[in-house]
Motif scaffolding. Structure first.
Motif, PDB file in Angstrom:
ATOM      1  N   THR A  72      37.453  41.413  39.245  1.00 59.82           N
ATOM      2  CA  THR A  72      37.800  41.807  37.876  1.00 59.82           C
ATOM      3  C   THR A  72      36.928  42.982  37.435  1.00 59.82           C
ATOM      4  N   TYR A  78      41.010  48.359  33.782  1.00 62.02           N
ATOM      5  CA  TYR A  78      41.802  47.201  33.367  1.00 62.02           C
ATOM      6  C   TYR A  78      41.808  46.150  34.475  1.00 62.02           C
ATOM      7  N   ASP A  79      42.116  44.920  34.102  1.00 64.75           N
ATOM      8  CA  ASP A  79      42.318  43.838  35.059  1.00 64.75           C
ATOM      9  C   ASP A  79      43.809  43.657  35.296  1.00 64.75           C
ATOM     10  N   HIS A  80      44.174  43.368  36.544  1.00 69.98           N
ATOM     11  CA  HIS A  80      45.563  43.047  36.832  1.00 69.98           C
ATOM     12  C   HIS A  80      45.966  41.737  36.149  1.00 69.98           C
ATOM     13  N   ARG A  81      47.265  41.592  35.930  1.00 69.29           N
ATOM     14  CA  ARG A  81      47.774  40.364  35.310  1.00 69.29           C
ATOM     15  C   ARG A  81      47.258  39.119  36.052  1.00 69.29           C
ATOM     16  N   SER A 115      42.806  40.040  31.594  1.00 72.34           N
ATOM     17  CA  SER A 115      44.241  40.164  31.363  1.00 72.34           C
ATOM     18  C   SER A 115      44.868  38.792  31.172  1.00 72.34           C
ATOM     19  N   GLU A 116      46.023  38.792  30.536  1.00 71.23           N
ATOM     20  CA  GLU A 116      46.714  37.549  30.247  1.00 71.23           C
ATOM     21  C   GLU A 116      47.679  37.200  31.378  1.00 71.23           C
ATOM     22  N   ASP A 158      51.638  46.932  37.270  1.00 70.36           N
ATOM     23  CA  ASP A 158      50.521  47.067  36.326  1.00 70.36           C
ATOM     24  C   ASP A 158      49.924  48.466  36.388  1.00 70.36           C
TER      25      ASP A 158
END
Length: 239
Positions: free
Chosen positions: A8, A30-33, A38-39, A54
């Motif tokens: 992450t 950003y973090d991947h889904r 990420s949500e 993403d």
């Protein structure tokens, strides 16, 4: 900027983001889904096709930000996200440049290496993948996990932040042998810096070399030094 397999934005990315910011670029990390901040459910699920989506969404978002030149988007990817970075630049020829750090570019190679060096784990992994069970991301050789090559568990533990989850849905293992971004090397036409680790056994050195040789504007360095990325970006901005 997005991290690799099971990692992450808290796991070492801030130091890279800070160095690149000091080199004069704006950084969107950003973090991947399903991972990190990420949500999405189920948590800890990884699919290369979804992570490519993403990446494309992050590119589109960055282009809408005030003060950002939409024609000067640079992609950064480590390990698994290095492969989706290559795919994204092929899909979006408007991307200006890319940085790949120890990129994972050949799932078929990983399958054959696993069968050759860790056959019991490879055979154990098949039924886990078929039911998409939650398994450890990494374990010591002889253990049961997605990654069990010598040094892989230690590599994760040396890089991750407190709270890292050593868990992943095993379903990724089924399509992974067919996932080979290396096959698109000739279409990887933007300037790219590729940084390889001389002792990296997790990814295919041959695939990295092939991309470096076939991508028209590739620069290959056998180092993982942040300063090399910053220097390359400064030189790129002057071109």
């Amino acid at each position: 900027m997005a991290h690799g397999f099971g990692l992450t934005g808290h796991d070492g990315l801030p130091s890279y983001a800070e160095a690149l910011t000091q080199a004069g670029v704006a950084v969107l990390a950003y973090d991947h889904r399903y991972l990190g901040d990420s949500e999405g459910e189920p948590r800890q699920r990884i699919r290369t096709s979804e992570q490519l989506e993403d990446r494309m969404a992050a590119i589109a978002f960055a282009r809408m930000l005030d003060g950002i030149d939409p024609d000067q988007i640079i992609l950064w990817g480590y390990s698994l996200s290095g492969g989706t970075t290559l795919e994204a630049t092929v899909a979006d020829q408007r991307v200006a440049a890319a940085i790949l750090l120890c990129p994972f570019l050949d799932g078929r190679w990983r399958l054959f290496q696993g069968l050759r060096t860790q056959p019991r784990n490879a055979l154990w992994l098949i039924p886990q993948a078929m039911r998409d069970a939650v398994i450890p991301i990494a374990a010591a050789p002889g253990g049961r996990a997605g990654l069990t090559f010598p040094g892989e568990l230690e590599g994760f533990l040396s890089a991750v932040a407190p709270g890292w989850r050593n868990e992943v849905h095993a379903g990724l293992a089924l399509p992974l042998p067919l996932w080979r971004p290396v096959a698109q090397a000739r279409k990887f036409t933007c300037p790219v810096l590729i940084q390889a680790g001389e002792r990296d056994i997790t990814v295919s050195a041959r695939a990295i070399d092939r991309v470096a040789q076939r991508a028209p504007r590739a620069t290959l360095k056998n180092s993982q030094i942040i300063e090399d990325q910053a220097d390359w970006l400064r030189a790129f901005s002057r071109v």
